[in-house]
Design an enzyme around this catalytic site. Structure first.
Site, mmCIF file in Angstrom:
data_model
loop_
_atom_site.group_PDB
_atom_site.id
_atom_site.type_symbol
_atom_site.label_atom_id
_atom_site.label_comp_id
_atom_site.label_asym_id
_atom_site.label_seq_id
_atom_site.Cartn_x
_atom_site.Cartn_y
_atom_site.Cartn_z
ATOM 1 N N LYS A 95 -8.185 -6.414 5.619
ATOM 2 C CA LYS A 95 -7.803 -5.092 6.126
ATOM 3 C C LYS A 95 -6.609 -5.209 7.051
ATOM 4 O O LYS A 95 -5.736 -4.356 7.081
ATOM 5 C CB LYS A 95 -8.999 -4.496 6.880
ATOM 6 C CG LYS A 95 -8.771 -3.098 7.413
ATOM 7 C CD LYS A 95 -8.909 -2.098 6.304
ATOM 8 C CE LYS A 95 -8.536 -0.691 6.711
ATOM 9 N NZ LYS A 95 -8.044 0.075 5.567
ATOM 10 N N HIS B 97 12.819 2.495 -19.996
ATOM 11 C CA HIS B 97 13.580 1.255 -19.784
ATOM 12 C C HIS B 97 12.678 0.028 -19.743
ATOM 13 O O HIS B 97 13.053 -0.983 -19.158
ATOM 14 C CB HIS B 97 14.411 1.371 -18.500
ATOM 15 C CG HIS B 97 15.365 2.514 -18.529
ATOM 16 N ND1 HIS B 97 16.478 2.527 -19.340
ATOM 17 C CD2 HIS B 97 15.343 3.708 -17.899
ATOM 18 C CE1 HIS B 97 17.124 3.686 -19.185
ATOM 19 N NE2 HIS B 97 16.448 4.417 -18.310
ATOM 20 N N LYS C 57 -4.308 1.085 -5.659
ATOM 21 C CA LYS C 57 -5.751 1.300 -5.417
ATOM 22 C C LYS C 57 -6.583 0.680 -6.537
ATOM 23 O O LYS C 57 -7.586 0.038 -6.290
ATOM 24 C CB LYS C 57 -6.096 2.802 -5.322
ATOM 25 C CG LYS C 57 -5.690 3.542 -4.079
ATOM 26 C CD LYS C 57 -6.445 3.180 -2.828
ATOM 27 C CE LYS C 57 -5.814 2.026 -2.138
ATOM 28 N NZ LYS C 57 -4.837 2.187 -1.133
ATOM 29 N N TRP D 237 -11.020 -16.022 6.851
ATOM 30 C CA TRP D 237 -10.173 -15.745 5.695
ATOM 31 C C TRP D 237 -9.266 -16.952 5.589
ATOM 32 O O TRP D 237 -8.402 -17.167 6.440
ATOM 33 C CB TRP D 237 -9.380 -14.461 5.942
ATOM 34 C CG TRP D 237 -8.659 -13.927 4.751
ATOM 35 C CD1 TRP D 237 -9.153 -13.077 3.804
ATOM 36 C CD2 TRP D 237 -7.294 -14.176 4.384
ATOM 37 N NE1 TRP D 237 -8.183 -12.791 2.879
ATOM 38 C CE2 TRP D 237 -7.043 -13.443 3.201
ATOM 39 C CE3 TRP D 237 -6.263 -14.935 4.926
ATOM 40 C CZ2 TRP D 237 -5.808 -13.460 2.562
ATOM 41 C CZ3 TRP D 237 -5.035 -14.957 4.284
ATOM 42 C CH2 TRP D 237 -4.816 -14.218 3.115
ATOM 43 N N GLU E 162 -6.454 -3.155 -6.326
ATOM 44 C CA GLU E 162 -7.156 -3.690 -5.158
ATOM 45 C C GLU E 162 -8.663 -3.778 -5.358
ATOM 46 O O GLU E 162 -9.273 -4.775 -4.999
ATOM 47 C CB GLU E 162 -6.902 -2.791 -3.927
ATOM 48 C CG GLU E 162 -5.565 -2.986 -3.279
ATOM 49 C CD GLU E 162 -5.405 -2.057 -2.080
ATOM 50 O OE1 GLU E 162 -4.979 -2.536 -1.025
ATOM 51 O OE2 GLU E 162 -5.687 -0.845 -2.188
ATOM 52 N N ASN F 299 -8.959 -17.021 15.217
ATOM 53 C CA ASN F 299 -8.296 -16.181 14.213
ATOM 54 C C ASN F 299 -6.807 -16.402 14.381
ATOM 55 O O ASN F 299 -6.265 -16.178 15.458
ATOM 56 C CB ASN F 299 -8.663 -14.705 14.470
ATOM 57 C CG ASN F 299 -7.786 -13.733 13.688
ATOM 58 O OD1 ASN F 299 -7.185 -14.099 12.683
ATOM 59 N ND2 ASN F 299 -7.723 -12.497 14.159
ATOM 60 N N GLY F 300 -6.136 -16.854 13.316
ATOM 61 C CA GLY F 300 -4.693 -17.084 13.417
ATOM 62 C C GLY F 300 -4.319 -18.404 12.771
ATOM 63 O O GLY F 300 -5.097 -18.971 11.995
ATOM 64 N N CYS G 235 -9.460 -13.058 9.606
ATOM 65 C CA CYS G 235 -10.600 -13.606 10.350
ATOM 66 C C CYS G 235 -11.067 -12.634 11.435
ATOM 67 O O CYS G 235 -10.250 -11.962 12.060
ATOM 68 C CB CYS G 235 -10.240 -14.905 11.035
ATOM 69 S SG CYS G 235 -9.561 -16.136 9.940
ATOM 70 N N GLU H 29 0.972 4.049 -5.308
ATOM 71 C CA GLU H 29 -0.244 3.958 -4.513
ATOM 72 C C GLU H 29 -1.490 4.020 -5.404
ATOM 73 O O GLU H 29 -2.460 3.292 -5.187
ATOM 74 C CB GLU H 29 -0.245 5.068 -3.449
ATOM 75 C CG GLU H 29 -1.492 5.192 -2.604
ATOM 76 C CD GLU H 29 -1.835 3.959 -1.766
ATOM 77 O OE1 GLU H 29 -1.028 3.027 -1.687
ATOM 78 O OE2 GLU H 29 -2.954 3.929 -1.223
ATOM 79 N N ARG I 10 -12.696 -6.565 7.692
ATOM 80 C CA ARG I 10 -11.391 -7.203 7.859
ATOM 81 C C ARG I 10 -11.051 -8.115 6.676
ATOM 82 O O ARG I 10 -9.884 -8.467 6.498
ATOM 83 C CB ARG I 10 -11.374 -8.029 9.161
ATOM 84 C CG ARG I 10 -11.468 -7.164 10.406
ATOM 85 C CD ARG I 10 -11.634 -8.016 11.635
ATOM 86 N NE ARG I 10 -10.485 -8.832 11.929
ATOM 87 C CZ ARG I 10 -9.415 -8.443 12.603
ATOM 88 N NH1 ARG I 10 -9.362 -7.204 13.041
ATOM 89 N NH2 ARG I 10 -8.422 -9.256 12.838
HETATM 90 C C1 G6P Z 1 -3.421 -4.989 3.963
HETATM 91 C C2 G6P Z 1 -4.438 -3.907 3.665
HETATM 92 C C3 G6P Z 1 -3.723 -2.679 3.083
HETATM 93 C C4 G6P Z 1 -2.654 -2.212 4.046
HETATM 94 C C5 G6P Z 1 -1.672 -3.325 4.401
HETATM 95 C C6 G6P Z 1 -0.773 -2.937 5.553
HETATM 96 O O1 G6P Z 1 -2.888 -5.477 2.781
HETATM 97 O O2 G6P Z 1 -5.399 -4.379 2.748
HETATM 98 O O3 G6P Z 1 -4.671 -1.642 2.885
HETATM 99 O O4 G6P Z 1 -1.956 -1.138 3.476
HETATM 100 O O5 G6P Z 1 -2.377 -4.507 4.808
HETATM 101 O O6 G6P Z 1 -1.570 -2.784 6.682
HETATM 102 P P1 G6P Z 1 -1.226 -1.893 7.927
HETATM 103 O O7 G6P Z 1 -2.420 -2.027 8.829
HETATM 104 O O8 G6P Z 1 0.017 -2.473 8.539
HETATM 105 O O9 G6P Z 1 -1.020 -0.506 7.465
#
Ligand code: G6P
Length: 615
Positions: free
Chosen positions: A610, A511, A492, A75, A495, A101-102, A2, A488, A27
């Site tokens: 985010k 395996h 990506k 959110w 996501e 937010n929270g 949020c 990673e 966010r």
């Molecule tokens: C969320 C974001 C990711 C990020 C993760 C950890 O899932 O979408 O991109 O890697 O949080 O966030 P941080 O700010 O702790 O690196």
């Protein structure tokens, strides 16, 4: 997660709040709302969907004038995303208006109690409970809004950043934070409120970041009063000069923030080692490490805690620290670590990695490690973030604001900081020779230019993306330093394209994942010249003989993989432990192009946030 925005002052609040919400879209959210008050009429609109939908609704239905306003991107946690559950929420009398937010964890017993007292609820949210609790306190105790907020918050368990105003007092907004970020922009007889400073950058460079457990009563033409929610003690406002500029948070001609941020990596990596790596003098200077060098030298092990992409950077760091500094490293998902009663020794060094510096699980893991006596070091991107303040010491990645939800430049700059730390520790422990140390610095210094060269494959990568954009699954394989890069790369793709992808250590393919391979399965294999090259080539042969489609990420000039693979994407040569900084680049671009071709919302993928400020 949020985002909150607020304004009180002499300007029209609506454009400030609306624009602020647009800045916070990164966010991650599923609905949005705004309330504006002109001293006699409250105008509001709330909708499931994007801020642009809200804008259409708001501007077609309502006159938006007024100099006090609050806005929210939600959110969903409690209650599905819909118009009713969107914020702002109102108290039963209609006098109090809140954004939050929270999560208020004990909202259920509070709600039951309020229902007994005659309150009714329109939404399923914890926030509507909070605003009515504040109203109930106001009525019972006959106190002003600030005091009522304080008393109510002392009855809650959970996390919050809130902004609330009372229609009877249109020159005042009350804000409070615990566990969710809140910044106050200080202008001339005007104030801005937001989850981070980006919504008010063009209006003021002066900001106050509330600390956890603090609240502020903000009145136009008056000083801000900040106090501790718990014990009512007054706190002197600490006004910071913001270093960010507007350009950094705009797209600057790129179609998406993600693409801009991928292309910013040469500069971001350079900014991260600038002033820390003095190549000619053959030294590294990192105050956070140097001032605490005994902690690092005496550490029996390093525990890295992080989430998401930052966790992948931690895995790369595990390989680098063990290779160079010969210290055992464990890498933990912060969410697992905090709940599984881990063994933490006071001689352990815990490194917490977080782009946002706000991730709730990482924060909780830090607090637990501190309670058990460990020294905790933070690697964060956002300056002044909660994690950077909670840790004993730290080093910032100087990546600049990362707006795209899928992390790109944060990852490579995290690896850069962690590499500098590993090199410094290796040197101080006498684990590498002076000549090797110097050689590594020279090579690290060349990485930004090599990233620029890697970016030159963009068009070729776009062609490869066009061939595989309709795949349902994708496998990513890598070994050693590049195993975390495979993870990673898969993350990506998941996501932003919503294509199922898995990262695996190449040797583990036999395996299990090998059973998945047929002519429908693209396999991205990181096969740079250094690091088990022959073994990876054998893995490629195994895929080939099962008709899998191979996209090889190879060292410039490679011939062996070229003969076997369906496509190769070249990256410049470098020393082995630095290859992740280069092999990551084509994987970022591949996901980006596939997502664009599929018409996905690259910068704000569905369901993702985010900054994950809830557990
Ligand atoms: C969320 C974001 C990711 C990020 C993760 C950890 O899932 O979408 O991109 O890697 O949080 O966030 P941080 O700010 O702790 O690196």
């Amino acid at each position: 997660m949020c985002g909150i925005v607020g304004y009180i002052g002499h300007r029209e609040a609506y454009p400030v709040v609306l624009n602020g919400l647009k800045r916070l879209e990164y966010r991650g959210y599923d609905s949005a709302g705004i309330a504006i008050y002109d001293g006699s009429n409250l105008k509001f609109s709330k909708t499931k969907g994007k801020v642009a939908d809200l804008q259409l609704k708001m501007e077609s239905e309502i006159n938006t004038s007024g100099t006090i306003g609050i806005g929210h991107t939600r959110w969903a946690t409690h209650g599905v995303p819909n118009d009713v559950n969107s914020h702002p929420h109102f108290s039963n009398s209609g006098e109090l208006v809140i954004i939050h937010n929270g999560i208020i964890e004990n909202y259920d017993p509070l709600k039951k109690e309020l229902i007994k007292r005659g309150y009714t609820f329109k939404s399923d949210t914890d926030t509507e409970v909070l605003v009515n609790l504040i109203e109930d306190v106001q009525k019972k105790e006959g106190v002003k809004l600030g005091k009522a907020v304080q008393i109510a918050l002392n009855q809650t368990i959970g996390a919050y950043a809130i902004a609330v105003f009372d229609k009877k007092k249109p020159d005042e907004i009350v804000v409070a934070r615990l566990g969710s970020p809140l910044a106050i922009g200080v202008g001339e007889n005007e104030f801005f409120i937001a989850s981070d400073a980006s919504p008010f950058l063009e209006f003021t460079k002066e900001a106050i970041y509330l600390e956890d457990g603090e609240m502020a009563v903000i009145r136009t033409h008056k000083e801000i009063k900040i106090r501790k929610i718990h014990d009512d003690s007054l706190v002197d406002p600490y006004v910071q000069e913001l270093q960010m500029n507007l350009e950094q948070i705009e797209k600057g001609g790129y179609e998406h923030f993600m693409l801009k941020e991928i292309y910013e990596q040469p500069d971001a990596i350079r900014d991260t080692f600038r002033g820390r790596m003095l190549v000619n003098e053959g030294i590294i200077r990192m105050a956070g490490v140097d001032d605490n060098i005994d902690k690092f030298l005496n550490a029996k092990r390093i525990i890295i805690v992080a989430c998401g992409t930052s966790w992948h950077a931690g895995l790369v760091a595990e390989y680098i620290f063990e290779e160079l500094a010969r210290v055992p490293v464990e890498v933990e998902y912060a969410s697992e670590f905090r709940y599984r009663n881990p063994v933490i020794d006071k001689d352990d060094v815990v490194i917490a990695i977080s782009q946002s510096g706000e991730t709730a699980d990482t924060m909780a893991a830090i607090k637990m490690a501190k309670e058990q006596g460990a020294f905790v070091f933070g690697v964060c991107n956002v300056v002044g973030s909660s994690i950077s303040r909670e840790t004993h010491a730290g080093a910032y990645t100087h990546a600049g604001p990362e707006i795209g939800v899928a992390s790109t430049k944060a990852f490579t700059t995290q690896i850069t900081v962690l590499t500098l730390m590993a090199l410094q520790l290796a040197k101080r422990k006498g684990k590498i020779s002076t000549s090797d140390f110097h050689k590594y610095l020279v090579e690290l210094e060349s990485i930004p230019n090599k990233v620029t060269l890697a970016l030159k494959s963009n068009e070729h990568i776009e062609e490869v993306a066009a061939i595989y954009k309709n795949t349902k699954n994708c496998l990513y394989l890598g070994r050693g330093f590049n195993f975390p890069v495979a993870l990673e790369g898969a993350l990506k793709l998941k996501e932003i394209s919503y294509i199922h992808a898995e990262g695996y250590p190449a040797a583990e393919m036999k395996h299990g994942p090998i059973a998945l391979i047929d002519e429908e399965m693209p396999v991205v294999v990181i096969a740079t010249k250094k690091g088990h090259y022959e073994k990876v080539v054998s893995n490629i042969q195994e895929i080939k003989s099962r008709s899998g489609k191979i996209i090889g990420i190879v060292t410039e000039g490679d011939v062996d993989v070229r003969d076997l693979a369906d496509h190769v994407i070249e990256v410049p040569e470098t020393i082995e432990f630095l290859t992740p900084l280069l092999t990551t680049i084509p994987l970022q671009l591949l996901s980006y192009h596939i997502a664009v071709m599929l018409g996905k919302n690259v910068d704000q993928p569905r369901n993702l946030a985010k900054s994950v400020t809830v557990e």
